[in-house]
Design an enzyme around this catalytic site. Structure first.
Site, PDB file in Angstrom:
ATOM      1  N   ALA A 166       0.818  -1.213   0.000  1.00 53.88           N
ATOM      2  CA  ALA A 166       0.000   0.000   0.000  1.00 53.88           C
ATOM      3  C   ALA A 166       0.854   1.266   0.000  1.00 53.88           C
ATOM      4  CB  ALA A 166      -0.895   0.002   1.226  1.00 53.88           C
ATOM      5  N   LYS A 167       2.080   1.151   0.472  1.00 58.99           N
ATOM      6  CA  LYS A 167       3.033   2.276   0.503  1.00 58.99           C
ATOM      7  C   LYS A 167       2.410   3.525   1.128  1.00 58.99           C
ATOM      8  CE  LYS A 167       5.863   0.368  -3.201  1.00 58.99           C
ATOM      9  NZ  LYS A 167       5.057  -0.784  -3.679  1.00 58.99           N
ATOM     10  N   ARG A 168       1.760   3.339   2.275  1.00 58.59           N
ATOM     11  CA  ARG A 168       1.090   4.437   2.950  1.00 58.59           C
ATOM     12  C   ARG A 168       2.034   5.193   3.867  1.00 58.59           C
ATOM     13  NH1 ARG A 168      -2.181   2.681  -0.518  1.00 58.59           N
ATOM     14  NH2 ARG A 168      -4.381   2.357  -0.066  1.00 58.59           N
TER      15      ARG A 168
END
Lengths: 274, 274
Positions: free
Chosen positions: A95-97
């Site tokens: 998700a690379k949040r």
């Protein structure tokens, strides 16, 4: 899942393969498009065909969000299917949040608690309080971008900061954060020579390695520089496995490709006496 | 929406206020919880009460994803409501996305095309090819993290790289990317003194400014250092407006808070002869 359990799975399966479930409706076999939930049907077939050869599945959120409500439904069914049928699999929400604290906490809850993934990928740019909320869940992990596999990695990640390159500073700084033992790192396979440098800073941490296969990285090089005595790697392949065939034999062909990688991994582990 | 149209709206409304729709079910009035879609009902009431005082709404994706399918439904209804009733409003999907090219392209399509936001916030760590896919949509914008309003901003963003601090290098480098005229930047209000530095690099670009109000930033200081002759700012307030009251008068109180900020903005614009 604990790190110890993940290591046990790697040793048991003689594999440190992660399969990326990046489902693109333009690439999956046409006969699936008439089913009620093509994305889930595709994933289910891939999982059924490969679960004994890999230790991890990594759905990339973008490919689900692109389909809005339907995509979230497919994602939910996919993660539930893995957790119910194959609880030994380490799941990664790619998700690379990363956001301010209260917002990161919402993302963390969404992926690690509600969807019940074992881990989620996070971006480091906003620093400590943007990542720590992902590290508060027992037996769950955050996998932070360190050195990525794309061309743009050289724009900022390899920039020299005070004393060292940014990606090294990111890794070193993150070790001072609360619950940093729950951190793993994304390190791209296209940059094998960097693994030795990274291992000097984090000899024990797990590294999630994208970029083998379609993106051009070499498994043996990655292992030469990046493996530790518990392997310490999760090597991801997405397109090379899941789109090995676009016909009705897609699951079978995916298994063949996964098997090739697993056998290569088994041999590497054998040579390293792991 | 074009930048020119946004500037026209700012001049027409005498406002550069962005309202953050970060809906937390623990904070909204209890009577809404019995409705079918409390998040949408809350947003609808806030929008109805404030749309003439602000030029932008910014739902933060985390607050919707935290509710899975239901959250996506609320988000979809919210953005559709804004686009149908108030097409003059500049909409921001606060998502802070960024991934390798093909994946960023999926996110871009999801937010800018399918959900039809005017813009989406993106993270710079993965560099050029992670951001450029967000810049390919005509009259749409990517708002890139430059200098954020949280404590962790000092972990990496203000690190000295070759010649300048990382956030400056990020901004400067991004100007060389394709369609960089569609870039705007996130610059936190808690660091007003940095605005002057940033304006030397990007005098004309729009800056999205979080951190006024709950996070402690001062509107007048931000304007003193950050405003250009077309304003060039979108100043966000979330909690200070939407949670001004937790009772049935929440929309009315939200309007009062929005009005205070709008009047302050009107006066600042008047003094600057804009």
């Amino acid at each position: 899942m604990t790190t110890t359990q993940l290591i046990e799975q790697i040793q048991h399966k003689k594999s440190f393969l992660c399969i990326g479930l990046d489902v693109d409706l333009n690439k999956i076999p046409r006969h699936l498009l008439t089913t009620e939930d093509p994305i889930f049907e595709f994933n289910k077939a891939i999982i059924d065909a490969t679960h004994d050869l890999c230790v991890s599945y990594k759905p990339n959120m973008a490919f689900y969000e692109a389909h809005g409500l339907k995509g979230w439904q497919s994602l939910r069914k996919t993660i539930d299917y893995i957790n119910e049928r194959h609880p030994e699999i380490f799941t990664i929400a790619d998700a690379k949040r990363g956001d301010i604290g209260n917002t990161s906490a919402m993302y963390a809850k969404a992926f690690l608690e509600d969807l019940n993934f074992d881990s989620v990928t996070v971006a480091p740019y906003m620093g400590k309080d943007s990542v720590e909320p992902f590290l508060t869940f027992e037996n769950k992990h955050a996998i932070m971008l360190a050195l990525t596999s794309n061309e743009g990695a050289f724009d900022f990640q390899t920039q020299q900061t005070e004393g060292e390159e940014l990606y090294k500073k990111v890794i070193r700084t993150s070790k001072t954060w609360q619950n940093s033992h729950r951190l793993m790192y994304v390190v791209g396979a296209t940059k094998a020579e960097y693994f030795a440098e990274i291992r000097k800073i984090i000899p024990k941490s797990f590294l999630l390695v994208p970029g083998v296969g379609a993106q051009g990285g070499s498994l043996s090089e990655v292992c030469q520089y990046g493996m530790n005595d518990e392997v310490g790697l999760l090597v991801n392949s997405s397109r090379g496995i899941i789109y090995a065939s676009g016909e009705s034999d897609f699951a079978e062909k995916a298994r063949e490709e996964a098997l090739k990688l697993q056998q290569e991994m088994r041999d590497i582990m054998h040579l390293a006496s792991i």
